[in-house]
Motif scaffolding. Structure first.
Motif, PDB file in Angstrom:
ATOM      1  N   ALA A 107       0.839  -1.211   0.000  1.00 34.09           N
ATOM      2  CA  ALA A 107       0.000   0.000   0.000  1.00 34.09           C
ATOM      3  C   ALA A 107       0.873   1.259   0.000  1.00 34.09           C
ATOM      4  O   ALA A 107       0.601   2.216  -0.728  1.00 34.09           O
ATOM      5  CB  ALA A 107      -0.930  -0.009   1.209  1.00 34.09           C
ATOM      6  N   GLU A 108       1.923   1.246   0.802  1.00 31.93           N
ATOM      7  CA  GLU A 108       2.760   2.430   0.931  1.00 31.93           C
ATOM      8  C   GLU A 108       3.577   2.689  -0.337  1.00 31.93           C
ATOM      9  O   GLU A 108       3.821   3.845  -0.699  1.00 31.93           O
ATOM     10  CB  GLU A 108       3.681   2.289   2.150  1.00 31.93           C
ATOM     11  N   ARG A 111       1.263   4.497  -2.459  1.00 31.51           N
ATOM     12  CA  ARG A 111       1.057   5.874  -1.997  1.00 31.51           C
ATOM     13  C   ARG A 111       2.279   6.744  -2.350  1.00 31.51           C
ATOM     14  O   ARG A 111       2.129   7.894  -2.746  1.00 31.51           O
ATOM     15  CB  ARG A 111       0.810   5.941  -0.501  1.00 31.51           C
ATOM     16  N   ALA A 114       2.071   7.715  -5.857  1.00 32.98           N
ATOM     17  CA  ALA A 114       1.025   8.733  -6.022  1.00 32.98           C
ATOM     18  C   ALA A 114       1.523  10.105  -5.606  1.00 32.98           C
ATOM     19  O   ALA A 114       1.125  11.120  -6.177  1.00 32.98           O
ATOM     20  CB  ALA A 114      -0.194   8.357  -5.178  1.00 32.98           C
ATOM     21  N   ALA A 115       2.411  10.133  -4.612  1.00 31.31           N
ATOM     22  CA  ALA A 115       2.865  11.410  -4.044  1.00 31.31           C
ATOM     23  C   ALA A 115       4.197  11.867  -4.618  1.00 31.31           C
ATOM     24  O   ALA A 115       4.772  12.845  -4.132  1.00 31.31           O
ATOM     25  CB  ALA A 115       2.970  11.270  -2.519  1.00 31.31           C
ATOM     26  N   VAL A 180      -6.021   4.262  -3.005  1.00 30.03           N
ATOM     27  CA  VAL A 180      -4.581   4.455  -3.201  1.00 30.03           C
ATOM     28  C   VAL A 180      -4.159   3.981  -4.590  1.00 30.03           C
ATOM     29  O   VAL A 180      -3.279   4.571  -5.226  1.00 30.03           O
ATOM     30  CB  VAL A 180      -3.762   3.797  -2.058  1.00 30.03           C
ATOM     31  N   ALA A 184      -2.339   6.171  -7.825  1.00 34.73           N
ATOM     32  CA  ALA A 184      -0.970   5.794  -8.198  1.00 34.73           C
ATOM     33  C   ALA A 184      -0.836   5.286  -9.631  1.00 34.73           C
ATOM     34  O   ALA A 184       0.231   4.830 -10.018  1.00 34.73           O
ATOM     35  CB  ALA A 184      -0.448   4.742  -7.225  1.00 34.73           C
ATOM     36  N   THR A 208     -12.254   9.763  -3.297  1.00 41.73           N
ATOM     37  CA  THR A 208     -11.300   9.933  -4.389  1.00 41.73           C
ATOM     38  C   THR A 208     -11.799  11.061  -5.275  1.00 41.73           C
ATOM     39  O   THR A 208     -12.834  10.922  -5.929  1.00 41.73           O
ATOM     40  CB  THR A 208     -11.174   8.634  -5.209  1.00 41.73           C
TER      41      THR A 208
ATOM     42  N   HIS B  91      -8.964   3.821   3.969  1.00 43.50           N
ATOM     43  CA  HIS B  91      -8.438   2.992   2.883  1.00 43.50           C
ATOM     44  C   HIS B  91      -7.168   2.274   3.343  1.00 43.50           C
ATOM     45  O   HIS B  91      -6.647   2.516   4.427  1.00 43.50           O
ATOM     46  CB  HIS B  91      -8.240   3.806   1.603  1.00 43.50           C
ATOM     47  N   ALA B  93      -3.955   2.279   2.586  1.00 41.24           N
ATOM     48  CA  ALA B  93      -2.696   2.958   2.941  1.00 41.24           C
ATOM     49  C   ALA B  93      -2.831   3.620   4.309  1.00 41.24           C
ATOM     50  O   ALA B  93      -1.900   3.584   5.123  1.00 41.24           O
ATOM     51  CB  ALA B  93      -2.314   3.970   1.863  1.00 41.24           C
ATOM     52  N   ASP B  94      -3.987   4.205   4.595  1.00 40.84           N
ATOM     53  CA  ASP B  94      -4.204   4.795   5.925  1.00 40.84           C
ATOM     54  C   ASP B  94      -4.302   3.701   6.991  1.00 40.84           C
ATOM     55  O   ASP B  94      -3.852   3.887   8.122  1.00 40.84           O
ATOM     56  CB  ASP B  94      -5.478   5.647   5.940  1.00 40.84           C
TER      57      ASP B  94
END
Lengths: 226, 219
Positions: A107-108, A111, A114-115, A180, A184, A208, B91, B93-94
């Motif tokens: 997941a990270e 993210r 995405a960032a 997420v 991404a 979103t 979600h 990631a959170d």
């Protein structure tokens, strides 16, 4: 007038190239974009890298896409679950590559992509075989592993409500990886249970925003199976 | 075990109840699959403990009745669950920021082995298993403020699970602070396993005979 709502699955899937990295939302049977996966099967792109939490179950959906030999590589945290028969067969036969990633790192990494973050350090996985060969560093007194951002060419997303700008809400645990992943990927395609008028979703409730969404198709497919 | 005194090891629900007794009101807690999931059933609703699941659910309540299942609400074990008043959805990631950012007071996990230095192995049964499923185990093990393990004291064949060094592939290093088994409650300390509690009738010698790592009593 901006209108991201497309009328046909062919339009939704247009331009997905061979060799693409495809994110598929969903956790268990909830929030899974089943119609879009079927659309991708129909569309024909091959040599795909699929990023999803699981490696498909039964012989439909993602499992079907894999069985057809269209997936070269899968990136996931939980490849083995009840009914993941197709993955097991292909993996044993050496016909599919697996990159196993801890769920939070997965997941990270999305993210981060995405960032606009290239990579990050995390303690997750340090000293385990999933960190083998990865760069490590002691940060704030703790050993950490370097993990790279994971960007998608395409994200397939299931949402509850969508408007013509692509603003989305989700339904309970159907949210999971969908937001997420939407953020991404280069091309984010959404199947939505409900299409609503612009302005109908309270701005405070949009999960979103449409900036992360390219195409929306209305698929009122009902509840996930119990 | 020498059966000089008959002892009755705890069952799965009794182990879960023993863990639950140590969870105070106000804690945010993630429960792993298996015996850990049963822990929630033993925390009374009026003691407000907020249960989290990896797929972004905070404030999980009692299991739903068969005719009251919400098909949109599952936990990380893919079981249908309920939300308490005050529950929230985030979600993935959170949800893992909650886990990895040290926001959970406690994670209760099952394991194959725990070592005397707090290492744990709970995701793969051999180095040759090339495609095991890790899920969120590694994130939870390093991210929660406390990691408690609940497991049988030995394998079905009587092989110790409390060991000097783990033989199975590691999930995380030096993270476990307490272990609840069907025979005892043990703390992991810089001096190794310290026995806090044993089931009635069990002696330290009998417990040691079922444990590879060296056990001691509180100083």
């Amino acid at each position: 007038m901006i209108n991201k709502i497309v009328r046909s699955m062919a339009e939704a899937m247009a331009g997905i190239k061979d060799g693409s990295t495809v994110f598929i939302g969903g956790f268990g049977a909830v929030g899974q974009p089943n119609a879009l996966i079927d659309g991708l099967i129909e569309q024909g792109a091959k040599d795909l890298t699929v990023v999803a939490n699981n490696a498909g179950t039964g012989r439909v959906g993602l499992a079907r896409l894999m069985e057809l030999g269209r997936v070269r590589r899968i990136v996931c945290s939980y490849p083995r679950s009840t009914g993941s028969v197709v993955f097991e067969e292909l993996f044993r036969a050496g016909k599919i590559e697996l990159e196993l990633v801890p769920q939070g790192t997965l997941a990270e990494r999305m993210r981060a992509a995405a960032a606009g973050i290239g990579a990050f350090f995390t303690p997750t996985g340090f000293g385990t075989k999933l960190a083998a060969g990865k760069e490590t560093r002691e940060i704030q007194g703790r050993m950490q592993v370097l993990e790279y951002a994971l960007k998608g060419d395409v994200a397939l997303i299931e949402a509850w409500q969508a408007d013509r700008w692509g603003n989305l809400t989700y339904r309970l645990s159907g949210r999971n990886f969908n937001p997420v992943m939407a953020m991404a990927a280069e091309l984010t395609i959404v199947q939505a249970q409900h299409i609503v008028e612009l302005g109908e979703i309270d701005p405070e409730v949009v999960v979103t925003p449409g900036i992360f969404v390219n195409r929306v198709i209305h698929v009122p497919y009902g509840d996930p199976p119990i | 075990m020498d059966q000089a005194t008959p002892v009755r090891p705890l069952g799965r629900n009794e182990m879960a109840a023993r863990v639950a007794a140590d969870i105070p009101e106000g804690w945010y807690v993630n429960l792993g699959i298996g015996i850990p999931t049963l822990v929630a059933d033993h925390v009374p609703l009026e003691r407000e403990v907020i249960f989290h699941s990896e797929n972004g659910v905070l404030g999980i309540g009692p299991a739903p009745a068969r005719d009251a299942i919400n098909p949109w609400l599952i936990n990380a074990g893919k079981q249908h669950v309920t939300l308490r008043k005050g529950g929230a959805i985030v979600h993935h990631a959170d949800s893992f920021a909650i886990i990895r950012g040290g926001h959970l007071d406690l994670c209760v996990l099952g394991a194959f082995e725990v070592a005397e230095n707090g290492d744990m192995a709970n995701w793969a049964t051999s180095e040759n298993d090339t495609a095991p499923a890790v899920g969120g185990a590694m994130d939870l093990a390093v991210g929660a403020r406390r990691v408690w393990v609940v497991m049988e004291h030995t394998t079905k064949d009587g092989k110790p699970r409390l060991v000097r060094r783990c033989s199975y592939p590691l999930t995380a290093l030096g993270v476990v602070s307490r272990v609840y088994t069907n025979l005892a409650v043990l703390d992991v300390t810089p001096a190794g396993f310290v026995v806090r509690e044993m089931i009635p009738g069990l002696t330290l010698e009998a417990l040691q005979a079922r444990t590879e790592a060296k056990l001691s009593l509180p100083a």
